[in-house]
Scaffold this active site. Structure first.
Site, PDB file in Angstrom:
ATOM      1  N   GLY A 100     -21.782  16.936 -11.839  1.00  0.00           N
ATOM      2  CA  GLY A 100     -21.522  17.859 -12.949  1.00  0.00           C
ATOM      3  C   GLY A 100     -20.139  18.479 -12.899  1.00  0.00           C
ATOM      4  N   ALA A 101     -19.781  19.024 -11.756  1.00  0.00           N
ATOM      5  CA  ALA A 101     -18.510  19.737 -11.650  1.00  0.00           C
ATOM      6  C   ALA A 101     -18.237  20.064 -10.198  1.00  0.00           C
ATOM      7  CB  ALA A 101     -18.574  21.030 -12.458  1.00  0.00           C
ATOM      8  N   MET A 102     -17.035  20.576  -9.935  1.00  0.00           N
ATOM      9  CA  MET A 102     -16.652  20.856  -8.547  1.00  0.00           C
ATOM     10  C   MET A 102     -15.845  22.141  -8.477  1.00  0.00           C
ATOM     11  SD  MET A 102     -16.703  19.995  -5.402  1.00  0.00           S
ATOM     12  CE  MET A 102     -15.929  21.039  -4.172  1.00  0.00           C
ATOM     13  N   ASN A 104     -13.480  23.462  -6.648  1.00  0.00           N
ATOM     14  CA  ASN A 104     -12.210  23.558  -5.932  1.00  0.00           C
ATOM     15  C   ASN A 104     -11.549  24.920  -6.175  1.00  0.00           C
ATOM     16  OD1 ASN A 104     -12.418  20.599  -5.611  1.00  0.00           O
ATOM     17  ND2 ASN A 104     -11.995  20.650  -7.809  1.00  0.00           N
ATOM     18  N   GLU A 153     -20.098  27.036 -10.815  1.00  0.00           N
ATOM     19  CA  GLU A 153     -18.844  26.720 -10.110  1.00  0.00           C
ATOM     20  C   GLU A 153     -18.036  27.990  -9.884  1.00  0.00           C
ATOM     21  OE1 GLU A 153     -19.079  23.920  -8.910  1.00  0.00           O
ATOM     22  OE2 GLU A 153     -20.502  23.045 -10.314  1.00  0.00           O
TER      23      GLU A 153
HETATM   24  N1  B3K Z   1     -20.276  21.266  -4.798  1.00  0.00           N
HETATM   25  C1  B3K Z   1     -20.272  20.260  -5.816  1.00  0.00           C
HETATM   26  C2  B3K Z   1     -21.050  19.051  -5.457  1.00  0.00           C
HETATM   27  C3  B3K Z   1     -20.291  18.035  -4.704  1.00  0.00           C
HETATM   28  C4  B3K Z   1     -21.093  16.760  -4.556  1.00  0.00           C
HETATM   29  C5  B3K Z   1     -20.425  15.806  -3.675  1.00  0.00           C
HETATM   30  N2  B3K Z   1     -21.136  14.541  -3.570  1.00  0.00           N
HETATM   31  C6  B3K Z   1     -20.771  20.787  -7.119  1.00  0.00           C
HETATM   32  C7  B3K Z   1     -21.645  21.944  -7.026  1.00  0.00           C
HETATM   33  O1  B3K Z   1     -22.721  21.927  -6.493  1.00  0.00           O
HETATM   34  O2  B3K Z   1     -21.233  22.992  -7.466  1.00  0.00           O
HETATM   35 ZN    ZN Z   2     -22.778  24.027  -6.223  1.00  0.00          ZN
END
Ligand code: B3K
Ligand code: ZN
Length: 878
Positions: A268-270, A272, A305
């Site tokens: 869905g999203a990341m 960062n 996020e």
């Molecule tokens: N932290 C990322 C998920 C990353 C998945 C990597 N295979 C999105 C989230 O849960 O917010």
């Molecule tokens: Zn998450």
């Protein structure tokens, strides 16, 4: 990385890193097939390392990299002082501290795994969680190594937007006319939070003033054609920022917050740091192109996020076994946010439906694991419903056990105590205890014990003593690697209904809902001064992720549907009533008997269709039958044909028996209002379209005419797609085809709508045959390298089209196996997800289960599998 027998990594083997990286300076020269990456690291011996007295070699993870050179403190390092290995680089350390420079070359264009640095529609972007940074440069790619990053990006002028984490500190042009931008992120972070974007993008801008009066610049970047689809995400972001200040006291820290929309994305999203990257489908929306469900999904993912900035980024995970520390907590946070923005009961119903359908299945299948797993082969396989959704339920139970104020004291202490650190689930629980002098010792078992507990509830009423007794037994079934289970601390919220449906008073304070603390394998709870035999309302609000058995009669369930003051349990009663009916019908089908109309269900549903006192969204949920997948999830052996037949019979019988009521409610709600994605209107549309679907199930000309009229006139995607789905499912193939073609020609330029169009066909029980799904894969808009398209077409069929996927000839299974084998070469993460429905073969009846297993075996025998796919396939066959 292809390996024959990937190794298993264990939590018990965790060791602190030998070296820390205080500063990371990255320099990128972007080229599609030959991007140069220079990394300068300030390396320091970790004083907390296991054996601080020796100088072990420095280990750097790396994958798919071309090493160009290694320098230490400015000197070229000769080849005998480092060793290149399949999974990384080992370098002899010259001392306790040194500067290491590594030059590598990478090929973003051929990176179809969508991990590391890759290209999406000509735009550079990154995905580093969990272990993607090692595809960018050699690095200690583990979350407990936290560093301050500076990133310089050099690219041709055709990539005018060059982004990374933190604040932009410099920009200019190189001698050869390329653009150069430098970003600096002052917050130390693990490499998994690194991000880079380069492209020809447009942006919308806004700002947010924090509680302490700081102004934050907000930017949302996308391709020019999508610039009109950003408003909802921006509004959602501002709502989330305000909510986190009000509910958790958390303020944003950098001066800028950026979101970028990308078409090719594995999830869905990341989150960062300062530069969230989103799957376009989870951020772009306009009323004409996105459904209500998409609007709500965007609101919740944008919030999720954003919330990670504290629960994940400022306080991160020590190792990947602790993933639920950030994910479970953040899902709980986003669920509460969405509940505050929309209907609380409906949000809870949606989350519980997902949990019961998919997480319970996971917990009963070959990949069952605790919220904090003990081992894994490939961490990407552990971004699961258990870690996310059950993890969120575990945090919710802490909230329920401690109460809202105490929970807030606990979260304040957690953020303050661990700010800037990489910590564990244990640290989270301890902060909750320490802030409140609470004891969560037994509760901790939720983190280490897999499987869905089953509660068996019996009751007894003593009219003379006016006492009511609940006896609750708990049992958690064995799961792979965990044969016997210990009793859990389970908060069971209950109410007692009197003969007129009123809530009885449960204690001297006048409480009508009490949380019982079930801690023993078997426990008795006695209520005094109960004037009549009550009807229990059990597990109100779904206070724990468990199954509950209590011998409710159909009449009692109808009573709860009418009267329970807990809206969640009103809905739950409707679902139990449906499950009872569907269970009986399956038995009739299996016995070769004529299926009998489910009278109790018909009258139960009849009583709610025209209830205008209730939230229409709740009514819509109460009128929705459990999905075939949810039926399959009930205990016992799965007979797919019986599920399909019973469900279709029930739906058609309800449609015919209640036609007049559905029509009246449809007409009442068919208001032609102008569109707004607000809770009240969303609720009305959802009930209206639920009625429309039932009406169309009668397949009468009048009903289909209503769907056609709505399809032709709709000014928003919710109504348009609902009408189209009804036509695809119930109209003649000619009408379905013509409607689909009309829809496609109207929307073929819109990526998100084309995804909807694909999904609607592949998941249709009547229209989505294997032949049609294969034809969709030959459609020019289908791209095997785009996960959204793969999910829409292939997962739409294999995971959401129970009827066609489970055709008795097994052709659906063969097809899925072929696709998984092919996809593993393109994108292992997606291949390993896609295979899930086949891996549950053990629960199916003999012949069908055998066919499913044979398909899984064929995947196993097809050659060298990725680590991702190998793990799920081998565990399924074990
Ligand atoms: N932290 C990322 C998920 C990353 C998945 C990597 N295979 C999105 C989230 O849960 O917010
Ligand atoms: Zn998450």
């Amino acid at each position: 990385m292809k390996e024959a027998q990937p190794r298993t990594i264990y939590l018990k083997d965790y060791q602190a890193p030998d070296y820390l990286i205080d500063r990371t300076d990255l320099h990128f020269e972007l080229e599609p097939q030959a991007t140069l990456v220079r990394s300068r690291l300030q390396v320091r011996r970790n004083p907390a390392a296991e054996n601080p007295s020796q100088l072990p070699p420095l280990w750097l993870d790396g994958a798919d990299l071309e090493l160009l050179s290694v320098h230490i403190d400015g000197e070229l390092v000769p080849a005998q002082r480092f060793r290149e290995m399949p999974e990384g680089l080992s370098i002899d350390a010259p001392g306790e501290t040194f500067e290491l420079e590594i030059n590598t070359r990478i090929d973003p264009q051929s990176n179809t795994s969508l991990e590391g640095l890759y290209l999406s529609n000509g735009m550079y972007c990154t995905q580093c969680e969990a272990e993607g940074f090692r595809k960018i440069t050699y690095y200690p790619d583990r979350p407990d190594v936290m560093s301050v990053f500076t990133t310089t990006i050099v690219a041709p002028a055709t990539y005018p937007v060059l982004l990374s984490n933190g604040n932009k500190v410099d920009s200019g042009t190189t001698e050869d006319g390329r653009l150069r931008v430098t970003w600096e992120d002052p917050f130390a972070k693990p490499a998994y939070l690194f991000a880079l974007v380069g492209g020809d993008l447009q942006s919308v801008e806004d700002e947010f003033t924090t509680l302490s009066g700081r102004t934050i610049k907000l930017q949302l970047f996308t391709e020019a054609k999508n610039i009109g689809k950003c408003a909802h995400a921006m509004t959602s972001l501002k709502h989330a920022m305000r909510w986190d200040e009000e509910v958790y006291g958390r303020e944003y820290d950098l001066d800028i917050f950026m979101i970028v929309a990308v078409d090719h994305f594995n999830m869905g999203a990341m989150e960062n740091k300062g530069l969230n990257i989103f799957n376009s489908a989870c951020v772009l929306a306009s009323p004409e192109t996105a459904s209500d469900a998409a609007f709500q999904r965007i609101e919740s993912i944008v919030a999720h996020e954003y919330f990670h900035n504290w629960s994940g980024n400022r306080v991160t995970c020590r190792d990947w076994f602790q993933l639920s520390l950030k994910e479970g907590f953040t899902v709980f946070r986003d669920a509460e946010f969405s509940a505050d923005m929309n209907s609380r009961a409906v949000k809870r119903i949606e989350d519980v439906t997902l949990l019961r359908t998919a997480q319970f299945a996971e917990d009963a299948g070959p990949m069952s694991h605790p919220v904090r797993p003990d081992s894994y082969m490939e961490i990407s396989n552990f971004y699961t419903l258990t870690v996310y959704e059950k993890g969120a339920e575990v945090v919710r139970m802490i909230h329920t056990i401690l109460g809202a104020d105490a929970f807030r004291r606990g979260s304040d202490l957690y953020f303050q105590r661990h700010d800037g650190c990489a910590v564990t689930c244990e640290d989270f629980v301890r902060a909750m205890e320490d802030a409140n002098s609470a004891d969560l010792a037994q509760f901790r078992r939720w983190y280490s014990q897999a499987g869905t507990p089953l509660l068996d509830v019996r009751d007894d009423y003593d009219p003379d003593g006016q006492t009511y007794t609940l006896r609750i037994k708990q049992h958690t079934p064995a799961t792979p690697g965990q044969e016997s289970k210990l009793p859990l601390h389970i908060p069971v919220a209950i109410g007692l209904l009197g003969e007129n449906g009123e809530d009885l008073l449960l204690d001297e304070s006048g409480a009508t809902t009490l949380v019982l603390h079930l801690t023993e394998a078997e426990q008795e709870f006695i209520f005094h001064n109960i004037p009549m035999r009550p009807l229990p309302s059990l597990l109100r609000g779904f206070s724990a992720p468990v199954r509950v058995h209590y011998g409710y009669t159909d009449a009692q369930l109808q009573f709860l549907m009418q009267h329970d003051s807990d809206e969640f349990n009103r809905w739950d009663a409707s679902q139990r009533l449906a499950l009872n009916a569907l269970g009986e019908l399956q038995a009739q089908f299996r016995a070769g008997e004529t299926m009998q109309a489910p009278q109790a269900l018909i009258s139960g549903f009849a009583s709610v269709i025209d209830n205008t006192e209730l939230d229409p969204a709740l009514v819509a949920k109460m009128l929705s039958l459990p999905s075939a997948q949810e039926l399959a999830e009930q205990e016992g052996e799965i007979d797919a044909a019986a599920i399909i037949a019973a469900r279709k019979f029930t739906r058609d019988t309800l449609a015919n028996a209640l036609q007049a009521k559905f029509l009246a409610r449809f007409r009442q709600l068919d208001l032609h209002k102008s569109y707004a994605p607000v809770a009240e209107d969303i609720a009305e549309r959802s009930l209206k379209n639920t009625c429309l679907a039932y009406l169309c199930a009668t397949a009468t000309e009048e009903a289909l005419a209503l769907a056609r009229a709505q399809f032709e006139r709709a000014e928003n995607m919710t109504d348009s797609a609902a009408a189209l789905a009804a036509l695809v499912e119930y109209a003649t193939p000619e009408v379905a085809e013509a409607s689909l073609n009309g829809f496609y020609s109207q929307w073929q330029q819109d990526t998100q709508v084309v995804e909807t169009w694909f999904g609607l066909q592949s998941s249709s029980a009547t229209y989505g045959t294997l032949e049609r799904v294969k034809a969709l894969m030959r459609h020019p808009a289908f791209e095997i390298t785009n996960p959204n398209k793969v999910r829409a077409v292939i997962a739409g069929f294999a995971a959401r089209n129970f009827t066609q996927f489970h055709r008795a000839d097994g052709s659906g299974f063969e097809f899925l196996a072929d696709q998984v084998i092919a996809l593993d070469k393109v994108n292992p993460q997606i291949a390993a997800r896609l295979v899930t429905p086949l891996t549950r073969w053990k629960k199916y009846r003999g012949e069908e289960g055998g066919k499913m297993r044979a398909s899984v075996q064929r995947i196993m025998d097809s050659g060298t599998l990725s680590r991702d796919l190998y793990e799920v396939v081998s565990k399924s066959l074990a």
